[in-house]
Motif scaffolding. Structure first.
Motif, short mmCIF file in Angstrom:
data_model
loop_
_atom_site.label_atom_id
_atom_site.label_comp_id
_atom_site.label_asym_id
_atom_site.label_seq_id
_atom_site.Cartn_x
_atom_site.Cartn_y
_atom_site.Cartn_z
N ALA A 1 11.61 -4.00 2.88
CA ALA A 1 11.96 -2.72 2.14
C ALA A 1 13.13 -1.93 2.68
O ALA A 1 14.07 -1.56 2.12
N GLU A 2 13.09 -1.78 3.99
CA GLU A 2 14.08 -1.17 4.90
C GLU A 2 15.28 -2.03 4.88
O GLU A 2 16.54 -1.25 4.94
N GLY A 3 15.32 -3.39 4.89
CA GLY A 3 16.59 -4.17 4.63
C GLY A 3 17.06 -4.28 3.22
O GLY A 3 18.03 -4.81 3.13
N THR A 4 16.44 -3.55 2.34
CA THR A 4 16.93 -3.64 0.85
C THR A 4 18.08 -2.68 0.66
O THR A 4 17.64 -1.48 0.86
N PRO A 5 19.21 -2.98 0.14
CA PRO A 5 20.15 -1.96 -0.22
C PRO A 5 19.56 -0.85 -1.15
O PRO A 5 18.75 -1.15 -2.11
N GLY A 6 19.90 0.34 -0.94
CA GLY A 6 19.55 1.35 -1.75
C GLY A 6 18.28 2.11 -1.40
O GLY A 6 17.92 3.12 -2.01
N VAL A 7 17.43 1.57 -0.31
CA VAL A 7 16.31 2.03 0.11
C VAL A 7 16.54 2.93 1.15
O VAL A 7 17.09 2.83 2.26
N ALA A 8 15.94 4.12 1.23
CA ALA A 8 16.19 5.31 2.09
C ALA A 8 15.19 5.32 3.40
O ALA A 8 15.54 5.37 4.59
N SER A 9 14.03 4.74 2.95
CA SER A 9 12.84 4.66 4.03
C SER A 9 11.83 4.13 3.39
O SER A 9 11.46 3.93 2.03
N ALA A 10 10.80 3.67 4.11
CA ALA A 10 9.79 2.71 3.83
C ALA A 10 8.59 3.03 4.85
O ALA A 10 8.82 3.16 6.09
N ARG A 11 7.30 3.54 4.43
CA ARG A 11 6.11 3.83 5.48
C ARG A 11 4.83 3.31 4.77
O ARG A 11 4.63 3.59 3.68
N ALA A 12 4.13 2.65 5.64
CA ALA A 12 2.87 1.97 5.46
C ALA A 12 2.00 3.25 5.48
O ALA A 12 1.86 3.93 6.55
N LEU A 13 1.17 3.47 4.38
CA LEU A 13 0.24 4.54 4.52
C LEU A 13 -1.17 4.04 5.54
O LEU A 13 -1.45 2.77 5.66
N THR A 14 -1.55 4.93 6.32
CA THR A 14 -2.49 4.72 7.26
C THR A 14 -4.01 4.45 6.41
O THR A 14 -3.92 4.63 5.39
N LEU A 15 -4.98 3.83 7.25
CA LEU A 15 -5.97 3.38 6.62
C LEU A 15 -6.80 4.53 6.06
O LEU A 15 -7.30 4.68 5.15
N GLU A 16 -6.61 5.55 6.85
CA GLU A 16 -7.19 6.95 6.36
C GLU A 16 -6.56 7.59 5.14
O GLU A 16 -7.39 7.93 4.17
N GLU A 17 -5.35 7.55 4.98
CA GLU A 17 -4.70 7.73 3.93
C GLU A 17 -5.04 7.15 2.49
O GLU A 17 -5.33 7.56 1.62
N SER A 18 -5.23 5.67 2.95
CA SER A 18 -5.47 4.74 1.76
C SER A 18 -7.05 5.17 1.38
O SER A 18 -7.30 5.11 0.37
N GLN A 19 -7.80 5.46 2.13
CA GLN A 19 -9.31 5.77 1.87
C GLN A 19 -9.45 7.02 1.13
O GLN A 19 -10.02 7.14 0.04
N LYS A 20 -8.32 7.98 1.63
CA LYS A 20 -8.44 9.43 0.92
C LYS A 20 -8.00 9.13 -0.81
O LYS A 20 -8.38 9.77 -1.48
N LEU A 21 -7.09 8.10 -0.96
CA LEU A 21 -6.50 7.95 -2.27
C LEU A 21 -7.77 7.32 -3.19
O LEU A 21 -7.82 7.58 -4.32
#
Length: 309
Positions: A88-108
């Motif tokens: 994702a970070e190597g794709t033109p036009g992308v500002a940033s990319a971040r993987a959600l942590t396991l805790e954040e995924s569980q909260k969703l």
């Protein structure tokens, strides 16, 4: 003799004689116009708020895409996450990319599964949130092709959500405009009935004016001037009340509602901040209502006189 009577009846005096300044009918009509102006301004303000929120939603959703990585037997989730972030970070036009942590995924998952569940024993899909610098320049097709190298990965551009949000906002705006149209029609009908009532109750005065040489155009002009004043006063009262209403509701939404309820209200209406365009729209309602009152009364008087003459 007729000329003497004319000099004793200046223009504003005749208007006051036909529709007295402090009559019960005049005060009632002014209150009615104030209420109609208030309802019109609140409806218009609500339409502005929803439209502004919809534009903000669409802009926020359009600047973000999501990579979902499902658990696949034999694959290491953390390794796949790092690969997806790098792609994702190597794709033109992308500002940033971040993987959600396991805790954040569980909260969703809490809104669907409930809070307090221990999900560590099972593997759940993980998400990578990708922020776009410029949605127009972002090469989403390239990112989608690159992700085929990651097993279990899929790209969600939220296009369906954007379409539903725009459709919902469009329906709300259309409903608001329909309500506004109905309010205007009700206002016109109320003015027509009030004008005809004033004409009927002051028929003798109108006959005297005709006797001394006043034309139907002159009488209609007198009514128009008086009803313009009533419309302007009622419009000012209603417009000021509408602005105060939005101010009070905005304060209440921030202080009275719970944080969860306030967040839900904020999603639909934002912070109840009308902004300059919203306030200008409400202020513009006042002269429109006043002009509508004057024109409707004039046309009603001329039609009434033409039918009874």
């Amino acid at each position: 003799m007729i000329e003497v009577i004319k000099t004793m009846l200046p223009r504003r005096s005749r208007a006051a004689a036909i529709v007295p300044e402090r009559s019960v009918a005049g005060r009632t009509l002014m209150l009615l116009i104030a209420i109609m102006t208030f309802l019109s301004a609140v409806t218009l303000g609500g339409v502005v708020l929803v439209q502004k929120s919809a534009i903000a939603w669409s802009a926020d959703v359009g600047r973000e895409v999501t990579i979902q990585i499902r658990p696949v037997e034999g694959e290491v989730m953390e390794s796949n996450l790092r690969t997806a972030v790098a792609l994702a970070e190597g794709t033109p036009g992308v500002a940033s990319a971040r993987a959600l942590t396991l805790e954040e995924s569980q909260k969703l998952l809490e809104p669907w599964l409930g809070a307090g569940l221990d999900l560590t024993a099972i593997e759940i899909p993980r998400l990578v949130v990708v922020h776009l610098g410029d949605p127009v320049d972002a090469d989403i097709d390239k990112l989608s092709r690159d992700l085929t190298a990651v097993k279990g990965a899929s790209l969600d551009t939220h296009a369906a959500w954007r379409q539903e949000l725009n459709t919902m906002a469009g329906a709300v705006v259309l409903s608001g405009l329909l309500v506004l149209t109905l309010i205007i029609v009700a206002t016109v009908l109320a003015i027509i009935f009030a004008t005809r009532g004033a004409m009927a109750s002051n028929r003798e005065i109108v006959d005297v004016l005709h006797y001394i040489g006043a034309s139907n155009k002159f009488v209609a002009g007198e009514f128009q001037g008086r009803f313009l004043s009533i419309g302007m006063q009622g419009g000012l009262l209603g417009g000021i009340a509408a602005i105060l209403f939005f101010g009070l509701v905005g304060t209440a939404a921030g202080n009275v509602l719970s944080s969860e309820a306030g967040a839900q209200v904020g999603v639909l209406f934002g912070r109840f901040a009308l902004g300059t365009d919203g306030i200008i729209g409400i202020v513009a309602v006042i002269p429109v209502i006043a002009a509508l009152t004057a024109i409707t009364s004039r046309l009603t008087v001329r039609r009434y006189l033409s039918q009874t003459s």
